[in-house]
Scaffold this motif. Structure first.
Motif, PDB file in Angstrom:
ATOM      1  N   THR A  26     -25.074   9.222 -21.828  1.00 19.15           N
ATOM      2  CA  THR A  26     -25.851  10.406 -21.509  1.00 19.15           C
ATOM      3  C   THR A  26     -26.188  10.393 -20.023  1.00 19.15           C
ATOM      4  O   THR A  26     -26.593   9.373 -19.484  1.00 19.15           O
ATOM      5  CB  THR A  26     -27.158  10.454 -22.336  1.00 19.15           C
ATOM      6  OG1 THR A  26     -26.811  10.455 -23.724  1.00 19.15           O
ATOM      7  CG2 THR A  26     -27.965  11.699 -22.027  1.00 19.15           C
ATOM      8  N   LYS A  69     -34.737  13.442 -27.924  1.00 15.70           N
ATOM      9  CA  LYS A  69     -33.456  12.912 -27.458  1.00 15.70           C
ATOM     10  C   LYS A  69     -33.094  13.360 -26.046  1.00 15.70           C
ATOM     11  O   LYS A  69     -32.353  12.681 -25.356  1.00 15.70           O
ATOM     12  CB  LYS A  69     -32.324  13.366 -28.384  1.00 15.70           C
ATOM     13  CG  LYS A  69     -32.342  12.743 -29.736  1.00 15.70           C
ATOM     14  CD  LYS A  69     -31.139  13.232 -30.525  1.00 15.70           C
ATOM     15  CE  LYS A  69     -31.113  12.641 -31.917  1.00 15.70           C
ATOM     16  NZ  LYS A  69     -29.961  13.155 -32.684  1.00 15.70           N
ATOM     17  N   ASP A  70     -33.575  14.530 -25.646  1.00 13.63           N
ATOM     18  CA  ASP A  70     -33.088  15.154 -24.422  1.00 13.63           C
ATOM     19  C   ASP A  70     -34.072  15.208 -23.261  1.00 13.63           C
ATOM     20  O   ASP A  70     -33.731  15.673 -22.190  1.00 13.63           O
ATOM     21  CB  ASP A  70     -32.608  16.576 -24.737  1.00 13.63           C
ATOM     22  CG  ASP A  70     -31.395  16.559 -25.650  1.00 13.63           C
ATOM     23  OD1 ASP A  70     -30.440  15.822 -25.350  1.00 13.63           O
ATOM     24  OD2 ASP A  70     -31.407  17.274 -26.668  1.00 13.63           O
ATOM     25  N   SER A  91     -31.633  15.295 -20.136  1.00 10.09           N
ATOM     26  CA  SER A  91     -30.252  14.931 -20.431  1.00 10.09           C
ATOM     27  C   SER A  91     -29.333  16.060 -19.972  1.00 10.09           C
ATOM     28  O   SER A  91     -29.784  17.185 -19.718  1.00 10.09           O
ATOM     29  CB  SER A  91     -30.071  14.714 -21.936  1.00 10.09           C
ATOM     30  OG  SER A  91     -30.098  15.965 -22.605  1.00 10.09           O
ATOM     31  N   HIS A  92     -28.045  15.754 -19.884  1.00 13.05           N
ATOM     32  CA  HIS A  92     -27.097  16.796 -19.490  1.00 13.05           C
ATOM     33  C   HIS A  92     -27.131  17.963 -20.483  1.00 13.05           C
ATOM     34  O   HIS A  92     -26.959  19.109 -20.086  1.00 13.05           O
ATOM     35  CB  HIS A  92     -25.677  16.228 -19.343  1.00 13.05           C
ATOM     36  CG  HIS A  92     -25.121  15.580 -20.564  1.00 13.05           C
ATOM     37  ND1 HIS A  92     -25.437  14.285 -20.928  1.00 13.05           N
ATOM     38  CD2 HIS A  92     -24.279  16.047 -21.511  1.00 13.05           C
ATOM     39  CE1 HIS A  92     -24.795  13.983 -22.044  1.00 13.05           C
ATOM     40  NE2 HIS A  92     -24.087  15.034 -22.423  1.00 13.05           N
ATOM     41  N   ARG A  93     -27.400  17.700 -21.744  1.00 11.91           N
ATOM     42  CA  ARG A  93     -27.512  18.782 -22.740  1.00 11.91           C
ATOM     43  C   ARG A  93     -28.699  19.688 -22.417  1.00 11.91           C
ATOM     44  O   ARG A  93     -28.613  20.918 -22.534  1.00 11.91           O
ATOM     45  CB  ARG A  93     -27.642  18.200 -24.149  1.00 11.91           C
ATOM     46  CG  ARG A  93     -26.370  17.527 -24.631  1.00 11.91           C
ATOM     47  CD  ARG A  93     -26.558  16.878 -25.986  1.00 11.91           C
ATOM     48  NE  ARG A  93     -27.567  15.823 -26.000  1.00 11.91           N
ATOM     49  CZ  ARG A  93     -27.357  14.573 -25.626  1.00 11.91           C
ATOM     50  NH1 ARG A  93     -26.173  14.206 -25.197  1.00 11.91           N
ATOM     51  NH2 ARG A  93     -28.310  13.676 -25.678  1.00 11.91           N
ATOM     52  N   TRP A 103     -28.615  11.664 -17.084  1.00 15.43           N
ATOM     53  CA  TRP A 103     -30.016  12.074 -16.941  1.00 15.43           C
ATOM     54  C   TRP A 103     -30.275  12.552 -15.531  1.00 15.43           C
ATOM     55  O   TRP A 103     -29.860  11.908 -14.563  1.00 15.43           O
ATOM     56  CB  TRP A 103     -30.941  10.895 -17.263  1.00 15.43           C
ATOM     57  CG  TRP A 103     -30.840  10.484 -18.688  1.00 15.43           C
ATOM     58  CD1 TRP A 103     -30.028   9.514 -19.212  1.00 15.43           C
ATOM     59  CD2 TRP A 103     -31.546  11.042 -19.790  1.00 15.43           C
ATOM     60  NE1 TRP A 103     -30.201   9.442 -20.571  1.00 15.43           N
ATOM     61  CE2 TRP A 103     -31.135  10.363 -20.960  1.00 15.43           C
ATOM     62  CE3 TRP A 103     -32.504  12.049 -19.912  1.00 15.43           C
ATOM     63  CZ2 TRP A 103     -31.630  10.666 -22.221  1.00 15.43           C
ATOM     64  CZ3 TRP A 103     -33.001  12.348 -21.164  1.00 15.43           C
ATOM     65  CH2 TRP A 103     -32.572  11.659 -22.303  1.00 15.43           C
TER      66      TRP A 103
END
Length: 106
Positions: A23, A59-60, A72-74, A25
């Motif tokens: 992931t 998670k993000d 996160s990239h998401r 960041w």
């Protein structure tokens, strides 16, 4: 953690990130700058992305010793699609082009 750098093709804005496992960041303030918005606007869009299920805050989004908030990239893509679709699409393509390094979880 390995450092990575994204350079926006449309305006040459650079943001530095860190790769942790699969992931990427990025610091929240850099993400706001990438999409040309204030921190307040970016925070509102981040909350909206969480409320719609586009991201999972657990998670993000995370805290770090160096800065207040990492995305996160998401999460970067989710915020970007609501703010500047073109730049978000370019960022998503950049992530996909590095799929061996950055895990693809869209």
């Amino acid at each position: 953690m390995r450092t990575i750098k994204y350079v926006c093709a449309s305006n040459s804005t650079k943001i530095d990130g860190r790769l942790d496992e699969n992931t990427a960041w990025f610091e929240f303030h850099q993400v706001a700058h990438l999409f040309g918005m204030s921190l307040e606007q970016a925070a509102k869009l981040l909350r909206q992305a969480g409320a719609t299920g586009d991201i999972e805050a657990a998670k993000d989004v995370r805290s770090s010793d160096r800065c207040q908030c990492l995305l996160s990239h998401r999460a970067v893509v989710a915020v970007g699609y609501q703010a500047n679709y073109g730049r978000a699409t370019a960022f998503r393509h950049w992530c996909a082009s590095r799929r061996s390094t950055i895990q693809r979880q869209w």
